[in-house]
Design an enzyme around this catalytic site. Structure first.
Site, short mmCIF file in Angstrom:
data_model
loop_
_atom_site.label_atom_id
_atom_site.label_comp_id
_atom_site.label_asym_id
_atom_site.label_seq_id
_atom_site.Cartn_x
_atom_site.Cartn_y
_atom_site.Cartn_z
N GLY A 219 -12.25 1.20 4.77
CA GLY A 219 -12.42 2.48 4.34
C GLY A 219 -13.83 2.96 4.55
O GLY A 219 -14.50 2.17 5.12
N ASN A 220 -14.35 4.10 3.88
CA ASN A 220 -15.71 4.34 3.91
C ASN A 220 -16.19 5.02 2.55
O ASN A 220 -15.08 5.23 1.64
CB ASN A 220 -16.21 5.09 5.04
N ARG A 221 -17.30 5.38 2.48
CA ARG A 221 -17.82 5.79 1.29
C ARG A 221 -17.79 7.18 1.01
O ARG A 221 -18.46 7.63 -0.06
CB ARG A 221 -19.52 5.37 0.78
#
Ligand code: PMT
Length: 411
Positions: A219-221
């Site tokens: 995923g990412n932030r």
């Protein structure tokens, strides 16, 4: 909901509403209605017929709207001071008669002028809405139905009554619409004058999660804050917004038409492909994972089960797909988060994905990009034009972008 330091103004801010009350038991609901209209930002003046004052006191209504109530042709009989009914009709952006009795509806049709409210209605230059309230047989009577049809023909907005128990003890259609529903109705009515009225917009927001096993993902932030702020700002300008959201913990902003929650890039792509052909404007603010694991374990990996390497395969480029199928009337905006100044890379995406504009935010700018409540953006357009903004709350950034797109892209 407040996403950032500047939440959107209530939808009825600055709207001037003359609220007319007539003699019906439903007048008690007008107290809640007046409060609701004010809560949504409207400036409200109340006119009551003599009949209405028997159901609820002028003092109650005056206290709720913070202005004296008008119920007589004269303010001070001894001094000869009269109530200027013409002024009220000119002051209002809208006159709302709620509750509207069968008697007042009939008077409106025939130009009756027996009380101050009728005089205001007869001299009004602004639009008029009515929320009828009466017994079911009075409501279905040919005379009332024909009066309502005449009023509709003349442009009066009729807010249909609800069905349920009535003051008479009977059950049927005739209950004044609920105050919240009337206020919603008026918001929509006023929204038709807003710059994005009638425009359908799809916005992608947040990250995507690409599962590795039953509990882990790539995923990412991205928090979704930028995309949700855009959804809120566009809806406040009258757009019909569909928000396609990755996994985020944000409530749907006020007035957003619909929300589709997705998890993976494939899900987001499926949702967008279904929606995009019907849209006028597409905004891709999501941080979509370009890759996903080739194989996903349905069980949780334990020490020892973990594969020595994870093979990745490419996800579809959702935005490029939208660009490839863009119709003549559609406008398309992408975002680019870069770790350097990013202009060359953003220009490449603008051309490659067939966008009308791209919004660049850089990790090099403090307070910009992922997670923050603030952002600092530049917008690059086809043809080389660019516009830069200072660091602001994400909601203010969204407002700037919405206004810029309105004037440059004419969606
Ligand atoms: O959510 P926040 O915490 O508020 O953060 C906001 C943000 C930083 C995520 C947002 O402002 C932003 O910049 N979003 C784009 C992130 C990005 O870097 O995108 P990209 O350069 O990988 O992709 C360029 C464009 O193509 C983007 O519009 C993206 O949505 C789209 N894209 C990318 C890959 C892919 N497979 N499909 C896509 O649609």
């Amino acid at each position: 909901m407040s996403l950032a330091s500047t939440p959107s103004e209530p939808m009825l801010t600055g709207r001037r509403i003359v609220l007319g009350l007539t003699g019906s038991i439903a007048a008690y609901k007008s107290a809640t209605l007046a409060r609701e209209l004010r809560r949504r930002g409207a400036d409200v003046r109340v006119v009551m017929t003599p009949g209405a004052t028997e159901f609820i006191t002028p003092l109650t209504m005056a206290t709720l709207v913070d202005h004296p109530v008008h119920s007589d042709f004269t303010e001070d009989q001894d001094a000869g001071v009269w109530t200027n009914h013409v002024e009220l009709g000119i002051w209002g952006d809208l006159i709302l008669v709620a509750p509207a009795t069968a008697n007042t509806l009939a008077a409106m049709v025939h130009g009756g002028c027996d009380n101050l409210l009728q005089a205001v209605l007869l001299s009004a230059r602004c639009p008029v809405a009515v929320a009828p309230a009466m017994d079911l047989d009075m409501f279905t009577h040919d005379a009332t139905q024909s009066n309502l049809a005449t009023l509709k023909e003349r442009g009066v907005d009729v807010i249909e009554p609800g069905t349920g128990p009535l003051a008479s003890g009977l059950v049927g259609k005739g209950r004044m619409a609920e105050p919240e529903d009337i206020a919603d109705h008026l918001e929509q009515w006023f929204a038709k004058d807003l710059p994005y009225a009638g425009k359908r917009v799809v916005i992608t927001a947040g990250p995507t999660h690409e599962p590795l096993d039953a509990v882990r993902f790539l995923g990412n932030r991205s928090s979704g804050k930028m995309g949700f702020a855009l959804a809120e700002a566009l809806a406040a300008q009258g757009a019909e917004v569909t928000l396609v959201a990755g996994p985020v913990s944000l409530a749907t902003p006020d007035r957003v038409h619909s929300r589709v929650d997705v998890s993976t890039a494939m899900d987001m792509n499926d949702a967008v492909q279904k929606i995009w052909p019907r849209m006028d404007l597409g905004i891709a603010c999501a941080a979509v994972s370009d890759f996903r694991p080739a194989v996903t374990s349905e069980d949780k990996w334990h020490r020892g089960d973990v594969p020595p390497a994870v093979e990745l395969i490419e996800n579809p480029d959702i935005l490029a797909g939208m660009g490839a199928t863009k119709q003549h009337h559609q406008r398309l905006v992408g975002f680019a988060l870069e770790s350097d100044d990013g202009v060359a890379s953003a220009e490449g995406k603008l051309a490659r994905k067939n966008l009308d504009a791209i919004v660049l935010n850089s990790l090099r700018d403090a307070g910009a990009g992922f997670g923050h409540d603030t952002n600092k953006v530049s917008v690059l357009f086809q043809g080389g034009k660019s516009v830069s903004f200072e660091l602001k709350s994400k909601y203010e950034v969204a407002q700037d972008l919405v206004e810029l797109w309105r004037t440059t892209l004419n969606p």
